[in-house]
Design an enzyme around this catalytic site. Structure first.
Site, PDB file in Angstrom:
ATOM      1  N   GLY A  14      10.018  11.776   2.139  1.00 19.01           N
ATOM      2  CA  GLY A  14      10.148  11.008   3.378  1.00 19.01           C
ATOM      3  C   GLY A  14      11.295  10.025   3.411  1.00 19.01           C
ATOM      4  CG  ASP A  31      -0.606   3.799   5.356  1.00 19.42           C
ATOM      5  OD1 ASP A  31      -1.053   2.868   6.045  1.00 19.42           O
ATOM      6  OD2 ASP A  31      -1.127   4.924   5.340  1.00 19.42           O
TER       7      ASP A  31
HETATM    8  P1  5GP Z   1       0.640   4.541   0.826  1.00 23.68           P
HETATM    9  O1  5GP Z   1       0.551   5.016  -0.609  1.00 23.68           O
HETATM   10  O2  5GP Z   1       1.406   3.246   0.973  1.00 23.68           O
HETATM   11  O3  5GP Z   1      -0.708   4.480   1.492  1.00 23.68           O
HETATM   12  O4  5GP Z   1       1.394   5.630   1.660  1.00 23.68           O
HETATM   13  C1  5GP Z   1       2.533   6.186   1.194  1.00 23.68           C
HETATM   14  C2  5GP Z   1       2.867   7.507   1.821  1.00 23.68           C
HETATM   15  O5  5GP Z   1       1.931   7.976   2.796  1.00 23.68           O
HETATM   16  C3  5GP Z   1       4.163   7.368   2.537  1.00 23.68           C
HETATM   17  O6  5GP Z   1       5.262   7.471   1.651  1.00 23.68           O
HETATM   18  C4  5GP Z   1       4.087   8.505   3.545  1.00 23.68           C
HETATM   19  O7  5GP Z   1       4.547   9.694   2.947  1.00 23.68           O
HETATM   20  C5  5GP Z   1       2.615   8.615   3.854  1.00 23.68           C
HETATM   21  N1  5GP Z   1       2.327   7.910   5.132  1.00 23.68           N
HETATM   22  C6  5GP Z   1       1.753   6.723   5.312  1.00 23.68           C
HETATM   23  N2  5GP Z   1       1.651   6.384   6.611  1.00 23.68           N
HETATM   24  C7  5GP Z   1       2.202   7.425   7.287  1.00 23.68           C
HETATM   25  C8  5GP Z   1       2.415   7.681   8.704  1.00 23.68           C
HETATM   26  O8  5GP Z   1       2.094   6.895   9.607  1.00 23.68           O
HETATM   27  N3  5GP Z   1       3.008   8.864   9.019  1.00 23.68           N
HETATM   28  C9  5GP Z   1       3.396   9.771   8.075  1.00 23.68           C
HETATM   29  N4  5GP Z   1       3.972  10.887   8.501  1.00 23.68           N
HETATM   30  N5  5GP Z   1       3.214   9.552   6.738  1.00 23.68           N
HETATM   31  C10 5GP Z   1       2.632   8.390   6.361  1.00 23.68           C
END
Ligand code: 5GP
Length: 179
Positions: free
Chosen positions: A50, A108
Site C-alpha cells: 500500500g 489504522d
Molecule cells: P493496522 O495494522 O494499523 O490496523 O492496519 C494496517 C494495514 O491495514 C494498512 O497498512 C492497510 O493495508 C490496512 N488498512 C487499514 N485501514 C484501511 C482502509 O481504510 N482501507 C484499506 N484499503 N486498507 C486499510
C-alpha cells in the site's frame, strides 16, 4: 460535477479526497521532514504494498540525501507467549545507527507497527519515526509515537492512492470511502 461513485467487486465507494488535497497534505509533511532531517541522510523504509504511491510522492519532495528500501511484512503466530511474530522481508540494509523513517499507507489499529517496531529496534537504529499518508486516530489501539501523519481520517474504510479493496483500487489517484 465531481467524480462519480465507483464500484469495486460490486461494492460502491464514493469520492472522499481528491488527488489535489492529498498532494497538499504531502507538501506540508515533506516540508517538515526536509527541515527535521536536514543533513542526516535518513533511510526510508517503505512498507509494501500500500505504501508505494505515497512513498513515490513523498520522496520526490524530499530534498536532502536519503536512501530508500522496500520491505514486506509477514506475520504469523508465535509458538510461545510472544504472540504475533513479525518477519521483515527485503531489509538487506544495515540499519544500525541509521535514522529510519518507516513509510506506511495508513495507520489504522496500529497492530502492524506495534509488531514491526520491536523487530527494527532490535537492530539498533539511531532513531525510528513513522510517516503515513493516513491515520485513523479513533481506531488506534497501541501507544505509538506518530509524528509524521499526512492526514487524519475518520474510522471508515477507504480505497485508492495505494489502498485496495480485495486487490482492486490501488491505482486510483483519488481516495474513495465505502458507501
Ligand atoms: P493496522 O495494522 O494499523 O490496523 O492496519 C494496517 C494495514 O491495514 C494498512 O497498512 C492497510 O493495508 C490496512 N488498512 C487499514 N485501514 C484501511 C482502509 O481504510 N482501507 C484499506 N484499503 N486498507 C486499510
Amino acid at each position: 460535477m465531481g467524480h462519480p461513485v465507483i464500484t469495486l467487486h460490486n461494492k460502491a465507494f464514493r469520492p472522499y479526497l481528491s488527488a489535489d488535497e492529498i498532494a497538499a497534505a504531502i507538501d506540508q509533511l515533506a516540508s517538515r521532514l526536509n527541515a527535521d532531517y536536514a543533513g542526516r541522510r535518513p533511510l526510508f523504509v517503505v512498507v509494501l504494498t500500500g505504501g508505494f504511491m505515497f512513498a513515490a510522492d513523498l520522496l520526490k519532495r524530499f530534498t536532502g540525501d536519503c536512501e530508500i528500501v522496500f520491505i514486506r511484512v509477514a506475520s504469523y503466530e508465535g509458538t510461545g507467549s510472544t504472540g504475533k511474530v513479525q518477519e521483515i522481508m527485503g531489509l538487506r540494509e544495515d540499519v544500525q545507527g541509521r535514522d529510519i523513517i518507516l513509510v506506511e499507507d495508513i495507520v489504522d489499529t496500529g497492530t502492524t507497527l506495534h509488531h514491526l517496531l520491536p523487530t527494527l529496534q532490535a537492530n539498533h537504529p539511531a532513531s525510528i519515526e513513522i510517516a503515513a499518508m493516513f491515520y485513523k486516530p479513533d481506531s488506534l489501539r497501541y501507544p505509538l509515537t506518530l509524528n509524521y501523519m499526512a492526514m487524519e481520517i475518520p474510522n471508515d474504510f477507504v480505497v485508492g492512492y495505494g489502498l485496495d479493496y480485495d486487490g482492486l483500487g490501488r491505482n486510483l489517484p483519488d481516495v474513495y470511502v465505502a458507501e
